[in-house]
Design a protein around this motif. Structure first.
Motif: not given
Length: 276
Positions: A8, A10, A55, A62-64, A70
């Motif tokens: 994704d 990250t 992450r 990090d992702s939102s 993930r």
């Protein structure tokens, strides 16, 4: 530190040391790669060790929007970096994440070693509240990182509240506050497996050699959880680590590494300890 890009986008940061078959270390809640540095050193004579920041921790981004998938994709990216297959090790909630990865990634994971997966399957200790994850999320949204770590310590680890003031005097408390937003991630990984109910019989289809180890001095519920999981996995075995407890990754890395080397490399148990 090295870095790779997960599916994704990250950035996953990791240290790579040693030579030999690849071995990925999956850390516990409120821990980054530094907690396993000495363990990695002990293992580096036998393995190419990938010790990474999950992450949201350390130098990893990090992702939102978080999802357990993930985290598995991050491990998959590390395995691809390692050549397409790897041994996997996880401690505490990281052990459950490693189990999820082994379940989803098939023959990419060749052997699995779990240290003290913190399932709560009986009434030997209080279960984690049903609203645990949401409460952590609320605390982080309110920027109450200290309170989030306190809540995790009391509800997830079962540490009496009167001990927390002593723990806050240690520099590691500030480090945990920095990772507090990821505590909910581990809660999501655990799901309903800390509710005092039996483990789900159809959640994990893992047919690789698996060691599930618990410290000899650890609380009863760790032993009960390990024995229960062994019954669900066809190639799993339960072991105890003499004289140790839940802190073995940090406090006794050489002792734990001996057992890991024996397991991954099919070595016979040496009663006098394996020199690594």
């Amino acid at each position: 530190m090295n870095a790779l890009i997960s599916k994704d986008g990250t950035i996953i940061s990791y240290e790579k040391i040693g030579t030999g078959p690849s071995l990925i270390l999956v850390s516990s809640a409120a821990a980054d790669h530094k907690d396993a540095e000495q363990l990695a050193v002990q293992l580096a004579n036998h393995f190419t060790v990938y010790n990474y920041d999950r992450r949201g921790r350390g130098q990893s981004t990090d992702s939102s929007k978080y999802a357990v998938e993930r985290k598995v994709e991050d491990i998959d990216a590390l395995i691809n970096e390692a050549g397409g297959n790897s041994f996997l090790f996880g401690s505490s909630s990281g052990a459950v994440l490693a189990l999820e990865a082994a379940n989803k990634l098939g023959d990419k994971v060749t052997k699995l070693f779990m240290y003290e997966p913190p399932f709560i399957i009986d009434h030997s200790r209080p279960r984690v509240p049903a609203n645990y994850v949401q409460h952590l999320i609320n605390l982080i949204e309110e920027r109450k990182r200290n309170e989030a770590v306190e809540y995790y310590m009391i509800e997830a680890l079962g540490i009496p509240s009167e001990y927390l003031e002593y723990m806050k005097a240690d520099p590691s408390w500030n480090s945990m506050e920095g990772m507090a937003h990821t505590l909910a991630y581990d809660g999501m990984i655990m799901g309903e497996t800390q509710s005092g109910k039996p483990l789900p019989v159809d959640r994990w289809k893992v047919n690789i050699p698996t060691a599930i180890m618990v410290g000899e001095n650890s609380e009863h519920y760790f032993h009960a959880a390990a024995k229960s999981l062994v019954e669900l996995l066809p190639l799993a075995k339960y072991q105890t680590l003499s004289g140790q407890d839940h802190s073995a990754v940090v406090m006794a890395p050489n002792v734990l590494a001996n057992e890991m080397v024996n397991f991954y490399l099919n070595l016979h148990q040496n009663p006098n300890g394996l020199s690594i």
